[in-house]
Enzyme design. Structure first.
Site, short mmCIF file in Angstrom:
data_model
loop_
_atom_site.label_atom_id
_atom_site.label_comp_id
_atom_site.label_asym_id
_atom_site.label_seq_id
_atom_site.Cartn_x
_atom_site.Cartn_y
_atom_site.Cartn_z
CG LEU A 210 -22.10 2.49 50.26
CD1 LEU A 210 -22.52 1.50 49.18
CD2 LEU A 210 -23.22 2.63 51.29
CG HIS A 211 -16.00 4.90 47.82
ND1 HIS A 211 -15.97 3.58 47.43
CD2 HIS A 211 -15.36 5.58 46.84
CE1 HIS A 211 -15.31 3.48 46.29
NE2 HIS A 211 -14.94 4.67 45.91
NE ARG A 212 -17.93 3.08 42.50
CZ ARG A 212 -16.74 3.46 42.06
NH1 ARG A 212 -16.61 4.56 41.36
NH2 ARG A 212 -15.66 2.74 42.29
NE ARG A 245 -17.21 10.76 47.63
CZ ARG A 245 -17.43 11.87 46.92
NH1 ARG A 245 -18.56 12.52 47.04
NH2 ARG A 245 -16.53 12.34 46.10
CG ASP A 285 -19.65 1.88 46.41
OD1 ASP A 285 -18.55 1.66 46.95
OD2 ASP A 285 -20.35 2.88 46.67
#
Ligand code: UD1
Length: 368
Positions: A210-212, A245, A285
């Site tokens: 998950l990073h978007r 992030r 994602d």
């Protein structure tokens, strides 16, 4: 002929590795190729480890762009890359994917009248809130060679008026890399991998990335996703290599994850593959994992409202679940009931895309 291969961010490295292999296998008189690393990703776990394990030679040029706002990062890459192009005068610049480095280098090259080849051309999410969509559109506006991974890419490019003769449906370099590395992994002693013990101790597990920005930069969205993940982890443990992030945002929003979610530092390609290839499902994602899970037939739940890779939904194992806890939990429930999709491997995802690309580039004069 002098070819530049551009790599800047983590998902680029797996895409240039097989192109490098295909180029290395050719001995063509006068063929020179060089690797340019923009430095968009720079941490050891986000960059160098991929060069090592994917057998990519040391970059010939390192632009040291680093992080920053989109404008700052893109501008830094452009300024540094312009100088390299002026000094080196490549004939073709090959850009891959849709990151800021892809956009920056294609703009610079085109303005210097250098041909641009885009690998993974034509993909569209039609969602301009994604920075990657802007990067894809701009790059495709400028490209001279479109190397396409799936049929939707051809349709999108033709609708945008791109000439048919410049569009090459070649399959997917990411899948070339996947099959190559899977083979190596299967021939390796797994006890040498740092995640061996974790995997051994988990009877079954799901794999998560998950990073978007649209998922992690907003407190309410990230908190809601975390609620679903915590609930799922009570039934099946999650393995979660966490992007810098996301780590930063969870901390700053003070969002807590359950202890059944095993947080790991970002993983190298093979460590990651070693885990997700045997997961009961992947939640992600990322763009690439949607495709890689389809290639290996693993159920994938994409935590997004849309995808630029529709073949993974139409033919593969991917399902869009949105980015609210409701959609994520509903999808998990279906999986628990044994209602996962079967899926098949899309056309030309056969491990030979890079060879097809190099064939086209080496015959470039025909269409230049
Ligand atoms: C970029 C790509 C995205 C891709 C992702 C894979 C763009 C617009 N986005 O997003 O498409 O899916 O890479 O990771 O190009 N950071 C580190 N170490 C690093 C690199 C970044 O700590 O080596 C941190 C920095 O705080 C940085 C943040 O991660 O500000 C975001 O990095 P950035 O390159 O801007 O975008 P990604 O989110 O990684």
């Amino acid at each position: 002929m002098k070819i530049f291969l551009i790599a800047g961010a983590r998902p680029n490295f797996m895409k240039i590795a097989p192109i490098v292999r295909a180029l290395k296998s050719r001995s063509v008189h006068g063929l020179v190729w060089k690797i340019v690393h923009t430095g968009q990703h720079y941490d050891y776990e986000m960059s160098q480890t991929f060069f090592d394990e994917l057998e990519i030679p040391e970059p010939d040029f390192f632009l040291e762009a680093g992080s920053g706002s989109h404008a700052r990062q893109t501008a830094k890459i452009m300024v540094a890359f312009e100088k390299v192009c002026q000094d080196e005068k490549p004939d073709i610049v090959v850009v891959v994917g849709d990151v800021n480095s892809t956009l920056a280098c294609s703009v610079v090259a085109k303005k210097l009248m250098i041909k641009v080849a885009h690998v993974e051309a034509g993909l569209r999410s039609f969602d301009l809130s994604m920075p990657e969509e802007i990067n894809r559109m701009v790059t495709d506006t400028l490209s001279d060679y479109f190397f396409v991974t799936e049929k939707s890419g051809i349709d999108n490019l033709l609708k945008e008026g791109k000439p048919k003769k410049k569009i090459h449906f070649v399959g997917h370099v990411m899948i070339d890399n996947l099959f190559y590395q899977l083979d190596r992994l299967n021939n390796q002693d797994p006890s040498q991998l740092s995640t061996y013990d974790l995997k051994k101790n988990l009877e079954k597990y799901a794999f998560l990335t998950l990073h978007r920005p649209s998922n992690v930069d907003d407190r309410a969205t990230l908190a809601d996703i975390a609620t679903a993940l915590n609930e799922i982890s009570a039934k099946v443990p999650l393995v979660f290599p966490i992007h810098p992030r996301t780590k930063k945002m969870l901390k700053s929003f003070d969002i807590k994850l359950s202890q059944n979610i095993h947080l790991l530092e970002p993983l190298g390609f093979r460590e990651s593959l070693f885990l997700w290839k045997d997961a009961i499902m992947v939640m992600t994602d990322s763009g690439g994992l949607q495709e890689e899970t389809t290639a290996l037939g693993i159920p994938c739940f994409t935590i997004r409202e849309n995808t630029e890779r529709p073949i993974t939904i139409e033919e593969g194992t991917n399902t869009l679940v949105g980015n609210s806890s409701k959609g994520i939990l509903e999808a998990f429930k279906k999986l628990e009931q044994g209602l996962q999709k079967e899926g098949k491997i899309p056309e030309l995802w056969d491990g030979k895309a890079s060879v097809r690309i190099v064939d086209v580039l080496l015959n470039a004069k025909e269409i230049l």
